[in-house]
Each structure stands twice: as C-alpha cells, then as structure tokens.
Motif scaffolding. Sequence first.
Motif, PDB file in Angstrom:
ATOM      1  N   THR A  83       0.818  -1.222   0.000  1.00 21.92           N
ATOM      2  CA  THR A  83       0.000   0.000   0.000  1.00 21.92           C
ATOM      3  C   THR A  83       0.849   1.268   0.000  1.00 21.92           C
ATOM      4  O   THR A  83       0.303   2.366   0.023  1.00 21.92           O
ATOM      5  N   GLN A 138       3.697   4.173  -1.358  1.00 23.68           N
ATOM      6  CA  GLN A 138       3.749   4.988  -2.561  1.00 23.68           C
ATOM      7  C   GLN A 138       5.035   4.790  -3.366  1.00 23.68           C
ATOM      8  O   GLN A 138       5.104   5.216  -4.522  1.00 23.68           O
ATOM      9  N   ARG A 192       8.046   2.999  -5.509  1.00 25.02           N
ATOM     10  CA  ARG A 192       8.385   1.895  -6.398  1.00 25.02           C
ATOM     11  C   ARG A 192       9.871   1.602  -6.184  1.00 25.02           C
ATOM     12  O   ARG A 192      10.707   2.506  -6.295  1.00 25.02           O
ATOM     13  N   ASP A 229      10.145   7.758  -5.963  1.00 29.99           N
ATOM     14  CA  ASP A 229       9.153   8.285  -5.032  1.00 29.99           C
ATOM     15  C   ASP A 229       9.587   9.677  -4.581  1.00 29.99           C
ATOM     16  O   ASP A 229      10.546   9.798  -3.813  1.00 29.99           O
TER      17      ASP A 229
END
Length: 551
Positions: A358, A360, A362, A498
């Motif tokens: 969940t 944010q 990668r 991110d």
Amino acid sequence: MVKKQFNFKAVPFILVFSSQALYAQGVYGPAANDAKTKDFEIKIARTAEALGVSLYEDFPVTRAAVPAPRAALVYGSPALSAPMRAPELPKPEPGPAAANDMPVGNKWGYLAVAYHTICAQLADSGFLPWADAAPGFDEISEKVLAAVKGSRYEARKAGSPSLLREEGFINEMEALSGAKFRPGGAAEFLVNGPASFAAKDRLMKAAKKTIYVATYAIYDDVTGKETTEILLAKKKEGVEIKFMTDDTMAFVFGAKNLKRMAAAGIDVVRYRETGRTHDYLHVKMLIVDGEYSIVGGLNYGDPYSHKNPNGLKWRDTDVLYTGPAVTDSVRAFAGLWNSQVKEPARQVPAPREEAAGTGQARIAVTLQNPPTLAPAILLSVLKAIHGATERINIENAYIVAIPAITRAIVEARERGVEVNVLTNSKESIDSDGKSFADSIILSVKAFSDAGANVYLKQGETLHSKFMTVDGIFCSVGSYNFHPRGERYDTELNVSILDPASVAQIDAVFARDIAEARKADTKALSPKPGLLSRIMERYFFAQLRPNTVSGL
C-alpha cells in the motif's frame, strides 16, 4: 573476453608491495613484541592499500562532531513501533581509540588480502596465460554508454520534463538493469549508525521466523559482539538465521564472532566467488521475516554504528524498506547463498511473490556481480543521469570514476543540468590514505571542469553511497564510483522512485554539503607524492581522460 596487453612495468611495483608482506611474515612472529607487531600490521595494511584495496573498506580519519541521531523509523507495524522483549545482552567494554586508528584485525589476514589483490591484478590484466583478461574500462564504458543511449528517448535540456517521469523510459531502465520497480513499497532512509543500528537491532530482536544477513565484514568490537549476542539469543528462540560474510575479510575481522555463531548452530557462510576466488562480497543487506529489508553502506562495526563512544563515527547511509521489493531482496540473497551451499537443507528456498503493498514508493533491487560488459548498477545509474533535466546529487565515498561516468556527468552539464558531488577530501582520510585521496581529487576535477559543484568532506570519513536525480529517483547501497565495482566487488543497490522518499535524502544531502568545503581550483590541484604517482600511472592509468567519446 578479449585478451589485452599486460603492462609489464607494473610487475616490479607489484612484487615490491608483495615482498613487504612476505618479509613481514618472516620477521614478525607471534612472539614479537608489541612495537614489532604494530609495525608488521602497518606494513601489511599499506601493502594492500597500495594495491588499491582498503582493509577497513575505507580509511580512518580524525574525530569530528557528528549530528545527533535521527529517531527510529516507524511504519506503523508492531515490529517497529511496539516495545520488544529480548534477552539482556552483555555490554562489551568499549576500548579507547588509540590515535583514532581503526581497530586492527588479524595480522595474518592482511596477508590474505594482499595475496588475493595481487592474484586478481595479475589474472585480470591477462598476464597469466591460463586466465582471460577482464573487460577493460574503456570497453565497458563504450558498451554501457551505447546501451544507455540506444533509447527512443533523446536526452532533454534542463528545464524540460524529466525523463524519469516517463513510464517508457523507466521500462528501458528496468530492461538494462534486469531489476523491476515493484510498486506499493515504503522506504525510509537511515542516516548514520545510530539510526541504522536502532532499526537493525530492533528488527532482529523482534524476528519470528528468519534473519538473513549479508555483509562485507563483522568486526571484533562492541558492534560485532552485540550483533552476535542478538543472533545467539534469537537462535535459542528457534529463529532460522543465515549469516554470510566475505571470506577474505573474515580472515581479518570477526573470526571469534563467526566461530561463536557456528558453534551455536547459526548457519554461517564465508562467501567466495565461484571461479573468481579473489573477488569480494561487498553487499550489505539485512532481511527479517521476509517482510523488512535494510540495504546500504554500513558493516557491523563501531565506525559504522557509533556504538563505541570513544571510537570513530563515520558518515553513512542505509535504507529500510517494505513491500514487494523485499521478495526481490530475498531472491538476491538466495542466489548468493545457494551458490555457496550444496546441501538442499541449507539452501534458501525461492520466495513467494508478495501481494502489492500500500506504500507509494516503487523500489528495484539491483545486484551487480563483475566483471561484465553489462554491469547492472552502473547501467541504472547512467540511465538515470541520462534522464536528468534538473539536478543530480551524488554522495559517494570513493569517486575514481571510470570513463562512462565522467562522460555522463559532462553531457549532463552540457544540457544545463545542475550537478552536485560530495566525496572524501584529504582531510577526511588519514595519512596512510592520502595517496588514494589524490586519485579521488583527480577524478572529481573532471566533474568540476565541466561545471559541476564539487564538495569535499571535512572531519571524519564519508562512507555514504547514494545518488538522486530530479527529486524523483534515488540509488543507494554498497556501490562506490570506483573501478573495483566493475572488476572485483559484488554490490547491491536499491533504486527508489518516489518524490516523498527522495525529498528526505535530498534534505540530508543539503545538510552534508553545508558541512563540507566547496572545492576550488587549488583544492582540486593536488601535488601527489611518489606513491600517488605510482598508483595513478600503474593502477589507474586506464581511467585517464581522453579515452571515451572525446573526453
């Protein structure tokens, strides 16, 4: 691999350096007095250093003020946020640092380091008739630059949208490096030893199923002993523990700790590369219960952890992450571990694919095992530089760049991209390391000449290794911008896409360069001594300018 002509002029220097080691072995035995023993250790350390390898991985420096540690990291998981019960651990008495020197390891281990360095240099140069030469740095550079530029995305001028926001460009990076960016991750940077070891110790104490450790070295000091005690306690609780360290470095540091682990039933592997027995495992990775992973630059020793109040306190960076990328970390660990272990019962099973998280971030886990014409970490770093349109921040302990990196930085500056670089200075390296510092200064001078802002660390040693691009991308891990990463050292880096996570480490970088000294022409024009000139001519000649694409 193509055979290349060996520089026979280097042989006398190799023999001189190796003869120091052999002479020391013959003169200084176990019964020698302390002064002679210390002299022996210094000679062997200098021998290995002259050959381009540090026995401590980096060089010690004088003490300096260190910023207060950051708070422990919390993802909301009980494993990180709830109080934990663990057996009380005996606290080793911290010893005072003598003249701020690094702790001295097993003197006979230094001979192993010198031996492997000499053999590797001879074999990879093509001097030995039964061994093919390793790819040259010019050849590697030409191949990787061609691969990076073989893209449907042309490099963009500064001010344009970053290519790192283009999904097709990211797909190309994944294809080059072989590392997939897994979605749904969470990442938190662990800045300096207190933050990193607070997280490591806490995770290990809370482990329920498995603890996997890969490290370049575990030291015979406060940190090494405390880590050993934690692992022994968890073994008694029934946790499966696998501890992997470099075989050559295990001759120098940590033999007692490794012996205690093995005696208690902990599965210990001293890693030696199959077919290239003179290479090193430089990976630093902790995986707990297949759910949490920490990767970066910190080994299990006091200079990294800062646990010894009287010891060195190096500047370093790890990253803690969760999510599907941890599965790739387990897969990387299993590949290394299983290559050393033949018994099926001891092998690490293939991990199950984890459901999307969940978070944010990668996250891609990239393993690089040289020598190769397609080094995965180098390719991902160069691809990110190629995609930059705003800013590149590089913090790296050892920058002795191969031509491909220098060319990429020069081209980024030609596009108008801001480039900021922080590395070690002569002041942050002790006297025995000054010859190596000259090589660093000469390397970053090419960046400065292209218009990059170069900063030199002051005070204690910089051991951190990360790069950020356009506030979007970060690569952090064990990889130095140094030819060893393309020739001898197996490395592991984590790449993160991110903006929120990258903003954390960019803020740290801003603080780090504020505490450094911006290099001027005088600082980047060293007057190298004899050993520096020998090293530059015979060990780093292949890195001179004007070798790739007009440099």
